[in-house]
Design a protein around this motif. Structure first.
Motif, PDB file in Angstrom:
ATOM      1  N   ALA A   1       0.739  -0.877   0.191  1.00 50.22           N
ATOM      2  CA  ALA A   1      -0.065  -0.474   0.040  1.00 50.22           C
ATOM      3  C   ALA A   1       0.721   1.293  -0.247  1.00 50.22           C
ATOM      4  CB  ALA A   1      -1.035  -0.416   1.372  1.00 50.22           C
ATOM      5  N   ILE A   2       1.964   1.024   1.002  1.00 57.31           N
ATOM      6  CA  ILE A   2       2.222   2.671   0.845  1.00 57.31           C
ATOM      7  C   ILE A   2       3.259   2.865  -0.198  1.00 57.31           C
ATOM      8  CG2 ILE A   2       5.121   3.321   2.008  1.00 57.31           C
ATOM      9  CD1 ILE A   2       4.294   2.138   4.441  1.00 57.31           C
ATOM     10  N   HIS A   3       3.880   2.031  -0.826  1.00 60.29           N
ATOM     11  CA  HIS A   3       4.806   1.303  -2.213  1.00 60.29           C
ATOM     12  C   HIS A   3       3.656   1.920  -3.041  1.00 60.29           C
ATOM     13  CE1 HIS A   3       7.373   0.304  -5.439  1.00 60.29           C
ATOM     14  NE2 HIS A   3       6.905   0.341  -6.079  1.00 60.29           N
ATOM     15  N   GLU A   4       2.670   1.660  -3.432  1.00 55.14           N
ATOM     16  CA  GLU A   4       1.873   1.691  -4.932  1.00 55.14           C
ATOM     17  C   GLU A   4       1.319   3.487  -4.430  1.00 55.14           C
ATOM     18  OE1 GLU A   4      -1.293  -1.268  -3.740  1.00 55.14           O
ATOM     19  OE2 GLU A   4      -0.464  -2.353  -4.871  1.00 55.14           O
ATOM     20  N   SER A   5       0.746   3.464  -3.211  1.00 55.42           N
ATOM     21  CA  SER A   5       0.741   5.137  -3.011  1.00 55.42           C
ATOM     22  C   SER A   5       1.607   5.847  -3.377  1.00 55.42           C
ATOM     23  CB  SER A   5       0.308   5.430  -1.023  1.00 55.42           C
ATOM     24  OG  SER A   5       0.821   6.766  -1.171  1.00 55.42           O
ATOM     25  N   TRP A   6       3.190   5.740  -2.546  1.00 58.31           N
ATOM     26  CA  TRP A   6       4.127   6.398  -3.535  1.00 58.31           C
ATOM     27  C   TRP A   6       4.456   6.166  -5.003  1.00 58.31           C
ATOM     28  CZ3 TRP A   6       8.482   4.859  -6.565  1.00 58.31           C
ATOM     29  CH2 TRP A   6       9.593   6.119  -6.751  1.00 58.31           C
ATOM     30  N   THR A   7       3.904   5.403  -5.693  1.00 62.26           N
ATOM     31  CA  THR A   7       4.073   5.720  -7.694  1.00 62.26           C
ATOM     32  C   THR A   7       2.883   5.946  -7.700  1.00 62.26           C
ATOM     33  OG1 THR A   7       3.145   3.324  -7.555  1.00 62.26           O
ATOM     34  CG2 THR A   7       5.137   3.487  -7.055  1.00 62.26           C
ATOM     35  N   ASP A   8       1.438   6.255  -7.249  1.00 65.08           N
ATOM     36  CA  ASP A   8       0.524   7.058  -8.015  1.00 65.08           C
ATOM     37  C   ASP A   8       0.895   7.810  -8.681  1.00 65.08           C
ATOM     38  OD1 ASP A   8      -2.496   8.159  -6.633  1.00 65.08           O
ATOM     39  OD2 ASP A   8      -2.185   7.025  -8.919  1.00 65.08           O
ATOM     40  N   GLY A   9       0.761   8.335  -9.670  1.00 65.16           N
ATOM     41  CA  GLY A   9       1.372   9.846 -10.199  1.00 65.16           C
ATOM     42  C   GLY A   9       2.728   8.942 -11.078  1.00 65.16           C
ATOM     43  N   LYS A  10       3.288   8.337 -10.813  1.00 58.90           N
ATOM     44  CA  LYS A  10       4.785   8.320 -10.979  1.00 58.90           C
ATOM     45  C   LYS A  10       4.767   8.457 -12.865  1.00 58.90           C
ATOM     46  CE  LYS A  10       6.897   9.789  -7.652  1.00 58.90           C
ATOM     47  NZ  LYS A  10       5.439   9.390  -6.655  1.00 58.90           N
ATOM     48  N   GLU A  11       3.676   7.623 -13.026  1.00 61.13           N
ATOM     49  CA  GLU A  11       4.342   7.352 -14.709  1.00 61.13           C
ATOM     50  C   GLU A  11       4.113   8.248 -15.579  1.00 61.13           C
ATOM     51  OE1 GLU A  11       2.984   2.839 -14.163  1.00 61.13           O
ATOM     52  OE2 GLU A  11       2.559   3.884 -16.191  1.00 61.13           O
ATOM     53  N   ALA A  12       2.676   8.700 -14.817  1.00 59.49           N
ATOM     54  CA  ALA A  12       2.239  10.307 -16.113  1.00 59.49           C
ATOM     55  C   ALA A  12       2.790  11.582 -15.472  1.00 59.49           C
ATOM     56  CB  ALA A  12       0.901  11.081 -15.059  1.00 59.49           C
ATOM     57  N   MET A  13       3.805  10.971 -14.786  1.00 61.80           N
ATOM     58  CA  MET A  13       5.032  11.755 -14.715  1.00 61.80           C
ATOM     59  C   MET A  13       6.008  12.713 -15.221  1.00 61.80           C
ATOM     60  SD  MET A  13       7.639  13.274 -10.952  1.00 61.80           S
ATOM     61  CE  MET A  13       7.892  11.977 -11.529  1.00 61.80           C
ATOM     62  N   LEU A  14       6.468  11.129 -15.613  1.00 56.69           N
ATOM     63  CA  LEU A  14       7.333  10.598 -16.280  1.00 56.69           C
ATOM     64  C   LEU A  14       7.351  11.098 -17.653  1.00 56.69           C
ATOM     65  CD1 LEU A  14       9.040   8.116 -14.112  1.00 56.69           C
ATOM     66  CD2 LEU A  14      10.175   9.823 -13.803  1.00 56.69           C
ATOM     67  N   THR A  15       6.053  10.643 -18.107  1.00 54.69           N
ATOM     68  CA  THR A  15       5.733  10.898 -19.605  1.00 54.69           C
ATOM     69  C   THR A  15       4.942  12.208 -20.098  1.00 54.69           C
ATOM     70  OG1 THR A  15       3.766  10.275 -18.985  1.00 54.69           O
ATOM     71  CG2 THR A  15       5.118   8.549 -19.295  1.00 54.69           C
ATOM     72  N   GLN A  16       5.224  12.998 -19.200  1.00 56.22           N
ATOM     73  CA  GLN A  16       4.878  14.093 -19.202  1.00 56.22           C
ATOM     74  C   GLN A  16       5.781  14.905 -20.273  1.00 56.22           C
ATOM     75  OE1 GLN A  16       3.579  16.862 -16.660  1.00 56.22           O
ATOM     76  NE2 GLN A  16       5.728  16.843 -15.043  1.00 56.22           N
TER      77      GLN A  16
END
Length: 888
Positions: free
Chosen positions: A406-421
């Protein structure tokens, strides 16, 4: 017949005195009439068994044929084949054969020749018949070492002694009034005579009453005339003796039949009791083995459950089995051994073969099955405890896994969108440099989270290795995180390349933002790790482990001041940024371009972490209190367990000593042992108290105890052994009482047996080894290896190499007492069967009680001898089967 007279040895004294016929008949001619009637009736009473009669005693015996037939009937033997011719020589030869047979029975024939009998000499014929009566009806009468006439007279005196107006002193005038005849009948068959209604002054009525009753109910023909007896001054002694002997044989036969029936009843009663005990043993053994057969598969069932609660239900079922279902079966097993030992003792005492239970139901078979049950039981309890530990570990790991996910998923939430902008395409140089620095900080953060991803994968692997029931969902979530992590790594690499391509076009960068981001990111990661540790679950099993956690927590708390300084330093960087911007009139267009971590988030997480510290303090303190309570439970259980263990050990040693010493009479010993058993049973509340402590221990999930070496299982087995041992000792004393009473052994003999046994029982084990027993036998006068081997085969039929005290007593009592044998039972049946080689169902029902008569009829085989008749039963094979000499 001089040949017959000379061929026989010395005559019997009474028969010599009774053979002077001429003298007797000259004294009173009326006697000849009485003798003729009496002897004729006596002969007919036997000849009718052969289907014939005589009317004139001297005429009907002249040809010798009926005379030979009479001798065959009364002796039960075959005479030489008679000659059927009508010539005088044929008749003389037949009579000579009869006289030779009489002489062969030890009778000296005085002045009696075949020619006189063939010529119809009345006196000689009567003399010959009297000789036959003496030999076959009177001579064998024996009462208290007196025989023949004296024995018959003594028997009459004994039987008529209680009756008024009866005084039997001879065989003539003592019988004239008829009261003696009536008294004899009334003594044996009071239902046939109303003795009190008889009058001494009415002899004819008395005599006729006795004669008629004897003929009608006792199968004794009328041999005398009442008028002849009353009308003669002195009745003929021989006629009276002949008639009275018929009463003796009629009544003595009934007495023998009653004695024989009593003996058979006694033997059958013992046999029926033994068979009932065998049936009870077989049923109890069958039921116990069936219960064990049903229980072992349940104990061997290792079906895994999904949760700790489900396993605790199984643990409760097992506790119910140990405390409720098994104790009665322990008692049944003990009772089974006691019943088996008692039955074997009774069989030995009654000279019966040892009891061999059905295949698979021996005591050893039951002990083996019981051993298998206890093995399965021990393995089952150990499996339950190990499963509870495994499931606890699984539940802990599963919670930890999902928490970290849960902690990890919370941290990774939105990271893919951030890295692809593509935000850097429209930014200024400074903004691009900021984006590059921000990306470097993200890479640092990404590297910091690599450890958490590895932890998640490791926990998932351990859950799979421990066979977690929901491993599929765990694997799916873990795989999703790993796949996402690979994607993040690839996107990170691509964004960095894009930023580096535009970096040359961007020059300025805000070092403060960069410094802030570089210091804030690890500090923020540290706070997240600290918060994760403060929320982490823990499982401990003793005080040392919880104290270790408390020490680690205190060390963590000691680092908080330095961490706070770092937080303040990071916050000061942000303050410096604001100060520079204000002082230089810079308008900040948003947050820190290098990090998403704001001062507010740092403060918020710091406050959350500080709030978790006292909660962690409380949790650790509660666990410390719990472990202190568990330690108290361990100490309480250990104190009780050590006391119970010492008590059981002491009592086992006392029982061993008591079983060897055995002071006082057997009844005293039995009473003392039962009182001792009661005192031991009074200790049961202490055992139950210990069971209660053990239940608290298990409910608290305590798996070790450093305060005692005793386990509950060890003490349960010891307690069961103690109860079984005292029960066996009591049973041994009861069997000794049975042996003593059955064999007539005195208390002094038992003490002597015990002293001899204890003298050679050097190790006080309660049993003599082969060499010890051999030395004991030598001291008792037995010698020779063959004799020793024979005796060992008796006292140790199973070949265990040890002789118990009960077996020693059985052997000593067997050597010194008499017992019923198969030959004695056969002789008793022969009496009931009237000397036949077989017996009929009607004879058994007439002579034996109904249940025992039917018992014999059901088990006797048909008789197949040459003299068999329809319905004949073989009592000889039945008798030998009772004593194990053939199959019943």
């Amino acid at each position: 017949h001089t040949a017959a007279a000379s061929s026989v040895g010395g005559p019997q004294t009474y028969m010599e005195q009774e053979n002077d016929w001429d003298r007797d008949l000259l004294l009173d001619p009326a006697w000849e009439k009485q003798q003729r009637k009496t002897f004729t009736a006596w002969c007919n009473s036997h000849l009718r068994k052969a289907g014939t009669q005589i009317e004139n005693i001297e005429e009907d015996f002249r040809d010798g044929l009926k005379l030979m037939l009479l001798l065959e009937v009364i002796s039960g033997e075959r005479l030489p084949k008679p000659e059927r011719g009508k010539m005088r020589v044929h008749k003389i030869n037949n009579v000579n054969k009869a006289l030779d047979f009489i002489a062969s029975k030890g009778v000296k024939l005085v002045s009696i020749g075949a020619e006189e009998i063939v010529d119809g000499n009345a006196k000689m014929t009567l003399g010959m018949i009297w000789t036959i009566i003496l030999r076959f009806a009177i001579q064998d009468i024996s009462v208290e070492e007196t025989s023949a006439k004296e024995g018959l007279l003594l028997w009459c005196q004994r039987k008529t002694a209680p009756y008024k107006n009866v005084n039997v002193q001879n065989f003539h005038i003592s019988w004239k009034d008829g009261l003696a005849f009536n008294a004899l009948i009334h003594r044996h068959r009071p239902d046939l005579i109303d003795y009190d209604s008889l009058r001494k002054d009415d002899p004819v009525t008395n005599l006729n009453n006795a004669f008629e009753v004897a003929e009608k109910h006792l199968d004794i023909p009328k041999m005398l005339d009442a008028e002849d007896i009353v009308g003669t001054l002195r009745p003929d002694e021989k006629a009276i003796m002949t008639y009275v002997s018929c009463f003796y044989h009629a009544f003595s036969g009934a007495q023998k039949a009653e004695t024989a029936a009593n003996r058979i009843c006694k033997v059958l009663a013992v046999n029926q009791e033994n068979e009932q005990m065998m049936e009870d043993y077989e049923k109890l053994a069958s039921d116990l083995l069936e219960w064990i057969r049903r229980t072992i598969p349940w104990l061997e069932n290792r079906t895994q459950e999904k949760t700790v609660n489900d396993m605790q239900v199984k643990q409760e079922d097992f506790r119910d089995y140990r405390c409720v279902h098994k104790p009665p079966k322990v008692q049944e097993k003990c009772q089974l051994e006691i019943s088996f030992n008692t039955l074997q003792t009774k069989l030995r005492l009654s000279n019966r073969p040892a009891f061999m239970p059905s295949e698979g139901r021996m005591v050893s078979d039951i002990n083996k099955a019981w051993h298998n049950l206890e093995g399965a039981e021990k393995g089952y309890e150990e499996w339950i405890l190990s499963e509870i530990r495994r499931l606890e570990r699984l539940e802990h790991l599963a919670v930890k896994f999902h928490q970290k996910c849960a902690i990890h998923e919370s941290w990774t939430d939105g990271k893919e969108a951030m890295l692809t902008q593509k935000d850097y395409e429209t930014c200024t140089l400074s903004e691009v440099k900021a984006l590059l620095r921000k990306h470097e900080a993200f890479e640092s953060d990404l590297a910091a989270h690599q450890d958490r991803v590895e932890q998640i994968a490791a926990i998932a692997q351990e859950l799979n290795e421990l066979d977690y029931y929901d491993a599929a969902s765990v694997n799916a979530r873990c795989q999703k995180i790993c796949d996402q992590w690979d994607v993040l790594g690839e996107l990170t690499h691509k964004r960095k390349e894009s930023l580096e391509r535009t970096e040359k076009q961007l020059e300025s960068i805000d070092e403060l933002y960069l410094e802030y981001a570089k210091r804030a990111a690890p500090f923020n990661n540290w706070m997240e790790g600290a918060m994760e540790d403060l929320q982490d679950m823990f499982i401990v099993h003793n005080i040392e482990e919880i104290q270790g956690l408390i020490t680690a927590h205190e060390q963590f708390k000691s680092t908080l001041p330095e961490a706070n300084k770092e937080r303040e330093a990071i916050q000061s960087i942000q303050s410096e940024v604001q100060k520079i911007a204000q002082s230089n009139g810079i308008k900040l267009s948003g947050g820190n371009p290098y990090t998403s971590i704001t001062p507010e988030s740092i403060n918020s997480k710091w406050e959350q972490a500080m709030a978790m510290v006292p909660l962690r303090d409380n949790a650790l303190q509660e666990e410390l209190n719990k472990q202190n309570s568990n330690d108290t439970l361990r100490a309480t259980f250990a104190t009780q367990a050590n006391a119970v263990g010492a008590y059981i050990q002491a009592k086992m040693e006392e029982i061993g000593r008591i079983s060897i010493e055995m002071n006082g009479t057997l009844e005293d010993q039995l009473t003392n042992l039962k009182e001792y058993q009661k005192s031991i049973m009074s200790y049961t509340p202490e055992i139950n108290k210990l069971e209660g402590y053990h239940q608290h221990i298990q409910e608290a999930l305590i798996f070790d105890n450093q305060y005692t070496s005793y386990t509950m299982e060890h003490l349960r087995v010891g307690w069961e052994q103690l109860l079984t041992t005292i029960a066996r000792t009591i049973n041994e004393v009861e069997n000794q009482i049975l042996t003593r009473d059955a064999k007539g052994i005195s208390q002094e003999q038992l003490y002597e047996y015990r002293a001899s046994f204890n003298h050679f029982d050097k190790d006080h084990s309660g049993a003599l080894m082969a060499e010890e027993f051999k030395a004991c036998l030598i001291s008792l006068g037995y010698d020779g290896e063959a004799e020793f081997n024979r005796i060992m085969g008796i006292v140790d039929p199973n070949g265990s190499g040890a002789v118990t005290f009960q077996a020693f007593i059985d052997f000593m009592s067997t050597e010194t007492t008499d017992r019923d044998t198969a030959d004695q039972v056969i002789a008793s049946f022969k009496i009931l069967a009237a000397d036949k080689n077989y017996i009929t169902a009607d004879e058994l029902r007439r002579e034996l009680p109904p249940d025992q008569a039917e018992y014999c009829i059901a088990r006797m085989a048909p008789y197949t001898g040459p003299d068999a008749v329809p319905g004949a039963l073989d009592y000889m094979s039945f008798s030998t089967a009772l004593y194990g000499e053939s199959d019943l």
